[in-house]
Scaffold this motif. Structure first.
Motif, PDB file in Angstrom:
ATOM      1  N   THR A  92       4.255  10.468  -5.834  1.00  0.00           N
ATOM      2  CA  THR A  92       5.148   9.531  -6.511  1.00  0.00           C
ATOM      3  C   THR A  92       5.671  10.132  -7.805  1.00  0.00           C
ATOM      4  O   THR A  92       6.855  10.027  -8.125  1.00  0.00           O
ATOM      5  CB  THR A  92       4.414   8.214  -6.811  1.00  0.00           C
ATOM      6  OG1 THR A  92       3.827   7.738  -5.611  1.00  0.00           O
ATOM      7  CG2 THR A  92       5.349   7.168  -7.361  1.00  0.00           C
ATOM      8  N   ALA A  93       4.785  10.767  -8.556  1.00  0.00           N
ATOM      9  CA  ALA A  93       5.189  11.411  -9.805  1.00  0.00           C
ATOM     10  C   ALA A  93       6.192  12.525  -9.532  1.00  0.00           C
ATOM     11  O   ALA A  93       7.168  12.684 -10.275  1.00  0.00           O
ATOM     12  CB  ALA A  93       3.966  11.950 -10.532  1.00  0.00           C
ATOM     13  N   LEU A  94       5.961  13.295  -8.478  1.00  0.00           N
ATOM     14  CA  LEU A  94       6.891  14.365  -8.118  1.00  0.00           C
ATOM     15  C   LEU A  94       8.258  13.806  -7.759  1.00  0.00           C
ATOM     16  O   LEU A  94       9.285  14.336  -8.192  1.00  0.00           O
ATOM     17  CB  LEU A  94       6.333  15.187  -6.953  1.00  0.00           C
ATOM     18  CG  LEU A  94       7.225  16.320  -6.450  1.00  0.00           C
ATOM     19  CD1 LEU A  94       7.404  17.376  -7.537  1.00  0.00           C
ATOM     20  CD2 LEU A  94       6.661  16.929  -5.190  1.00  0.00           C
ATOM     21  N   ALA A  95       8.276  12.717  -7.011  1.00  0.00           N
ATOM     22  CA  ALA A  95       9.557  12.096  -6.637  1.00  0.00           C
ATOM     23  C   ALA A  95      10.296  11.612  -7.879  1.00  0.00           C
ATOM     24  O   ALA A  95      11.515  11.792  -7.994  1.00  0.00           O
ATOM     25  CB  ALA A  95       9.324  10.937  -5.673  1.00  0.00           C
ATOM     26  N   GLY A  96       9.568  11.017  -8.809  1.00  0.00           N
ATOM     27  CA  GLY A  96      10.193  10.564 -10.056  1.00  0.00           C
ATOM     28  C   GLY A  96      10.716  11.711 -10.881  1.00  0.00           C
ATOM     29  O   GLY A  96      11.807  11.637 -11.470  1.00  0.00           O
ATOM     30  N   THR A  97       9.963  12.803 -10.938  1.00  0.00           N
ATOM     31  CA  THR A  97      10.379  13.976 -11.706  1.00  0.00           C
ATOM     32  C   THR A  97      11.628  14.607 -11.098  1.00  0.00           C
ATOM     33  O   THR A  97      12.576  14.945 -11.812  1.00  0.00           O
ATOM     34  CB  THR A  97       9.244  15.013 -11.753  1.00  0.00           C
ATOM     35  OG1 THR A  97       8.087  14.399 -12.321  1.00  0.00           O
ATOM     36  CG2 THR A  97       9.636  16.218 -12.568  1.00  0.00           C
ATOM     37  N   GLU A 110       9.607   5.185  -2.650  1.00  0.00           N
ATOM     38  CA  GLU A 110       9.441   3.888  -1.994  1.00  0.00           C
ATOM     39  C   GLU A 110       8.358   3.943  -0.916  1.00  0.00           C
ATOM     40  O   GLU A 110       7.633   2.970  -0.712  1.00  0.00           O
ATOM     41  CB  GLU A 110      10.762   3.407  -1.401  1.00  0.00           C
ATOM     42  CG  GLU A 110      11.768   2.982  -2.435  1.00  0.00           C
ATOM     43  CD  GLU A 110      11.332   1.769  -3.247  1.00  0.00           C
ATOM     44  OE1 GLU A 110      10.615   0.911  -2.715  1.00  0.00           O
ATOM     45  OE2 GLU A 110      11.716   1.701  -4.429  1.00  0.00           O
ATOM     46  N   SER A 111       8.223   5.069  -0.249  1.00  0.00           N
ATOM     47  CA  SER A 111       7.154   5.217   0.744  1.00  0.00           C
ATOM     48  C   SER A 111       5.786   5.156   0.082  1.00  0.00           C
ATOM     49  O   SER A 111       4.867   4.506   0.591  1.00  0.00           O
ATOM     50  CB  SER A 111       7.295   6.537   1.493  1.00  0.00           C
ATOM     51  OG  SER A 111       8.499   6.565   2.201  1.00  0.00           O
ATOM     52  N   CYS A 112       5.656   5.831  -1.046  1.00  0.00           N
ATOM     53  CA  CYS A 112       4.383   5.804  -1.773  1.00  0.00           C
ATOM     54  C   CYS A 112       4.057   4.404  -2.259  1.00  0.00           C
ATOM     55  O   CYS A 112       2.924   3.941  -2.131  1.00  0.00           O
ATOM     56  CB  CYS A 112       4.427   6.772  -2.952  1.00  0.00           C
ATOM     57  SG  CYS A 112       4.505   8.490  -2.477  1.00  0.00           S
ATOM     58  N   VAL A 113       5.034   3.728  -2.811  1.00  0.00           N
ATOM     59  CA  VAL A 113       4.817   2.362  -3.285  1.00  0.00           C
ATOM     60  C   VAL A 113       4.517   1.442  -2.108  1.00  0.00           C
ATOM     61  O   VAL A 113       3.660   0.563  -2.198  1.00  0.00           O
ATOM     62  CB  VAL A 113       6.044   1.879  -4.091  1.00  0.00           C
ATOM     63  CG1 VAL A 113       5.951   0.408  -4.419  1.00  0.00           C
ATOM     64  CG2 VAL A 113       6.186   2.694  -5.370  1.00  0.00           C
ATOM     65  N   GLY A 114       5.183   1.659  -0.987  1.00  0.00           N
ATOM     66  CA  GLY A 114       4.958   0.833   0.199  1.00  0.00           C
ATOM     67  C   GLY A 114       3.589   1.013   0.809  1.00  0.00           C
ATOM     68  O   GLY A 114       3.070   0.101   1.463  1.00  0.00           O
ATOM     69  N   MET A 115       2.974   2.163   0.608  1.00  0.00           N
ATOM     70  CA  MET A 115       1.627   2.396   1.130  1.00  0.00           C
ATOM     71  C   MET A 115       0.545   1.802   0.241  1.00  0.00           C
ATOM     72  O   MET A 115      -0.589   1.669   0.655  1.00  0.00           O
ATOM     73  CB  MET A 115       1.378   3.902   1.293  1.00  0.00           C
ATOM     74  CG  MET A 115       2.119   4.520   2.439  1.00  0.00           C
ATOM     75  SD  MET A 115       1.677   6.232   2.695  1.00  0.00           S
ATOM     76  CE  MET A 115       2.665   7.026   1.450  1.00  0.00           C
ATOM     77  N   TYR A 116       0.894   1.442  -0.980  1.00  0.00           N
ATOM     78  CA  TYR A 116      -0.092   0.965  -1.940  1.00  0.00           C
ATOM     79  C   TYR A 116      -0.802  -0.312  -1.468  1.00  0.00           C
ATOM     80  O   TYR A 116      -2.030  -0.378  -1.434  1.00  0.00           O
ATOM     81  CB  TYR A 116       0.572   0.718  -3.301  1.00  0.00           C
ATOM     82  CG  TYR A 116      -0.310  -0.001  -4.277  1.00  0.00           C
ATOM     83  CD1 TYR A 116      -1.303   0.686  -4.959  1.00  0.00           C
ATOM     84  CD2 TYR A 116      -0.176  -1.368  -4.499  1.00  0.00           C
ATOM     85  CE1 TYR A 116      -2.126   0.036  -5.857  1.00  0.00           C
ATOM     86  CE2 TYR A 116      -0.995  -2.025  -5.396  1.00  0.00           C
ATOM     87  CZ  TYR A 116      -1.966  -1.317  -6.063  1.00  0.00           C
ATOM     88  OH  TYR A 116      -2.787  -1.971  -6.932  1.00  0.00           O
ATOM     89  N   PHE A 117      -0.043  -1.336  -1.115  1.00  0.00           N
ATOM     90  CA  PHE A 117      -0.640  -2.632  -0.803  1.00  0.00           C
ATOM     91  C   PHE A 117      -1.535  -2.597   0.435  1.00  0.00           C
ATOM     92  O   PHE A 117      -2.640  -3.149   0.404  1.00  0.00           O
ATOM     93  CB  PHE A 117       0.438  -3.709  -0.701  1.00  0.00           C
ATOM     94  CG  PHE A 117       1.012  -4.060  -2.038  1.00  0.00           C
ATOM     95  CD1 PHE A 117       0.268  -4.776  -2.965  1.00  0.00           C
ATOM     96  CD2 PHE A 117       2.284  -3.644  -2.392  1.00  0.00           C
ATOM     97  CE1 PHE A 117       0.784  -5.093  -4.213  1.00  0.00           C
ATOM     98  CE2 PHE A 117       2.812  -3.957  -3.632  1.00  0.00           C
ATOM     99  CZ  PHE A 117       2.055  -4.680  -4.547  1.00  0.00           C
ATOM    100  N   PRO A 118      -1.138  -1.967   1.542  1.00  0.00           N
ATOM    101  CA  PRO A 118      -2.074  -1.886   2.669  1.00  0.00           C
ATOM    102  C   PRO A 118      -3.339  -1.094   2.335  1.00  0.00           C
ATOM    103  O   PRO A 118      -4.435  -1.441   2.765  1.00  0.00           O
ATOM    104  CB  PRO A 118      -1.274  -1.180   3.766  1.00  0.00           C
ATOM    105  CG  PRO A 118       0.145  -1.343   3.388  1.00  0.00           C
ATOM    106  CD  PRO A 118       0.189  -1.451   1.904  1.00  0.00           C
TER     107      PRO A 118
END
Length: 115
Positions: A4-9, A32-40
């Motif tokens: 996620t940090a890499l995608a933001g950078t 968005e994929s990283c954030v989407g994996m968070y809740f499950p």
């Protein structure tokens, strides 16, 4: 997560006029994929470590300090400023990371003792 940090950078580096739109869109999809994996993932961990009978109580107890911190920062935003508010957030994330690493070490030690 590091991804996620890499995608933001990457998206920050290429967010100039005339940048490659494909890289920006790819970075958005990765983020968005990283954030989407968070809740499950968190739901799975909760079901693994907290019994159903205690889960709601534990989650509500964890919510109290979080809400207190958010309200405190919100009410004192004029004193703190944006930099101070982000500093509080960074400190909270660093503390959460330290607690997570400590928990990981405790679980690893417990698993080694069982063997």
């Amino acid at each position: 997560s590091p991804l996620t940090a890499l995608a933001g950078t990457v998206s920050s580096l290429f967010s100039t006029p005339g940048s490659l739109i494909g890289i920006l869109i790819l970075s958005l999809f990765v983020f968005e994929s990283c954030v989407g994996m968070y809740f499950p993932t968190i739901g799975t961990l909760r079901s693994k470590y907290f019994p159903d009978s205690h889960r709601s109580v534990v989650m509500n107890l964890f919510g109290i300090p979080l809400n207190a911190m958010v309200v405190t920062v919100f009410l004192s935003i004029e004193k703190l400023g944006v930099q101070g508010a982000l500093g509080v957030s960074t400190t909270a994330l660093a503390l959460a990371t330290a607690c997570g690493l400590k928990l990981k070490g405790m679980i690893k030690k417990e698993n080694e003792e069982k063997k």
